[in-house]
Design an enzyme around this catalytic site. Sequence first.
Site, PDB file in Angstrom:
ATOM      1  N   CYS A   2       0.841  -1.198   0.000  1.00 49.99           N
ATOM      2  CA  CYS A   2       0.000   0.000   0.000  1.00 49.99           C
ATOM      3  C   CYS A   2       0.873   1.243   0.000  1.00 49.99           C
ATOM      4  O   CYS A   2       2.082   1.182   0.213  1.00 49.99           O
ATOM      5  CB  CYS A   2      -0.910   0.028   1.221  1.00 49.99           C
ATOM      6  SG  CYS A   2      -1.989  -1.420   1.368  1.00 49.99           S
ATOM      7  N   GLY A  28      -0.635   0.529  -4.988  1.00 49.36           N
ATOM      8  CA  GLY A  28      -1.918  -0.096  -4.748  1.00 49.36           C
ATOM      9  C   GLY A  28      -2.994   0.505  -5.623  1.00 49.36           C
ATOM     10  O   GLY A  28      -3.179   1.716  -5.631  1.00 49.36           O
ATOM     11  N   ASN A 101       0.575   0.409   5.949  1.00 46.73           N
ATOM     12  CA  ASN A 101       1.197  -0.341   4.867  1.00 46.73           C
ATOM     13  C   ASN A 101       1.995  -1.476   5.486  1.00 46.73           C
ATOM     14  O   ASN A 101       2.878  -1.246   6.307  1.00 46.73           O
ATOM     15  CB  ASN A 101       2.126   0.565   4.047  1.00 46.73           C
ATOM     16  CG  ASN A 101       2.943  -0.220   3.021  1.00 46.73           C
ATOM     17  OD1 ASN A 101       2.476  -1.210   2.478  1.00 46.73           O
ATOM     18  ND2 ASN A 101       4.156   0.230   2.767  1.00 46.73           N
ATOM     19  N   TYR A 257      11.253  -3.835  -7.539  1.00 51.76           N
ATOM     20  CA  TYR A 257      10.011  -3.681  -8.292  1.00 51.76           C
ATOM     21  C   TYR A 257       9.103  -2.553  -7.813  1.00 51.76           C
ATOM     22  O   TYR A 257       8.647  -1.745  -8.608  1.00 51.76           O
ATOM     23  CB  TYR A 257       9.226  -5.006  -8.247  1.00 51.76           C
ATOM     24  CG  TYR A 257       7.872  -4.951  -8.916  1.00 51.76           C
ATOM     25  CD1 TYR A 257       7.755  -5.095 -10.293  1.00 51.76           C
ATOM     26  CD2 TYR A 257       6.705  -4.750  -8.174  1.00 51.76           C
ATOM     27  CE1 TYR A 257       6.507  -5.042 -10.916  1.00 51.76           C
ATOM     28  CE2 TYR A 257       5.455  -4.703  -8.788  1.00 51.76           C
ATOM     29  CZ  TYR A 257       5.365  -4.846 -10.156  1.00 51.76           C
ATOM     30  OH  TYR A 257       4.140  -4.792 -10.768  1.00 51.76           O
TER      31      TYR A 257
END
Length: 508
Positions: A2, A28, A101, A257
């Site tokens: 998130c 997200g 998160n 990523y």
Amino acid sequence: MCGIVGIVGKASVAQDLYDGLTVLQHRGQDAAGIMTIDDGNFHLRKGNGLVKDVFHTRHMLRLAGTTGIGHCRYPTAGSSSSAEAQPFYVNSPYGIAFAHNGNLTNAHELHDEVFKIARRHINTTSDSEILLNILAHQISSSAGMQVTPDEIFAAVTEVHKKIRGAYAVVASIIGNGMLAFRDPNGIRPLSLGKRQSAAGNEYMVASESVALDAVGFTFLRDVLPGEAVYITDEGELFTQQCAADPVHSPCIFEYVYFARPDSFLDGVSVYASRVNMGTKLGEKIAREWSDKEIDVVIPIPETSMDVALQIANTLDLPYRQGFVKNRYIGRTFIMPGQTQRRKSVRRKLNAIKSEFKGKNVLLVDDSIVRGTTSGQIIEMARESGAKKVYFASAAPEIRFPNVYGIDMPSPHELIAYGREIDQISELIQADGLIFQDIDDLVSAVRQENPSVTQFETSVFDGRYITGDVDQSYLERIDSARSDDAKNPAKSTADLCNIDMHNMEQDED
């Protein structure tokens, strides 16, 4: 995974929160929410969808206030229902809005404790709501009519003792201020920024430094593992280490990523770390694939582009853009459900056939998770006329589930689980497959900040740094959080139906 933001300002913060969430959208795409405070009331808008779709002009006008928090969500635990969109809220003590998160590894035990000890009811299946209620209970146990920074820090200290896992948190306490804190291992990132206005100091926290840049805040530093930051409504900043034995272990997959290349996380330039990954992997390719004839290096947009360019430079090979990305399709890795991911690949990418025809191509991606995308892209390259298709991954083989907030819960959905490289290569139909070594990956990131002595690398090596993850836990999340177990159906309601004291919630 998130994205979270929080601002204590001197003027309306709604637009800055919106802009901050927009640049964190990559973290997200399932749901988004903003809650602001004005004149003793919370104003909330949240729902399923992208930031641009959840918030319209009429909603923004109602989000009045100089303090607020925001969240964009991809569910790794719980469902995709809009009822689990954040921020969450409790009205005792004071009224606390909350965004999180990460993922708690002992949420199951904590759920019972929240009810039996704190007498608090959990309305959703989200571990974030559990964390909120534990925090609220700790604050209410010690605070008076007006909470003090010392009481806030004492509450966070107790929270650290009770919960395990990964968490970066931002919370607004009505009539008092904004709190942000990070787990003692610093697994999930959190940045602190400052902006000087004519009326005084303004502060902002965000999952990535790029969100600070987007709204004109100057990056001050990363929130330390275990540290809590408290900013009063008047703009006074207080910080304190609240963990007994913090050990800095940031998630290395953020650099591979998740994070944007223009972000700095824990003193590391994400862009520079990816360039270093390209150098390391290029050197490995030169050593191990000297017998292979490669004509061109082609990245799979977009996170692998910096890695691929550096591989091409290291190997002294041409670098070409072989795929065009449809920017209106979301990130396939974080899409809920294998079927939706599979359908999205060809809608997301289209091959430039002239860059493949008659060539031996080296495709470069940031990682291989389920293998769905990789296999379809290799098939597209062959359909475009490639003679041979080799594949390189900037990350090592992902063999283990992630329990700290990344949607890799079920090992049976990971293509590398229980397989050797030759088997993986055969499954994705590559003519050759090579992965980054884990030591090289760690070195590539640590090169930008040697003070970070270790990283959270469990998806590659199965070592869970919180020390509480055993086989029974992995089996439980495998059954509860696999694609088959998740409910892909979204609620048709824009907003969850909540009736709360001291809060105005947008209804349309």
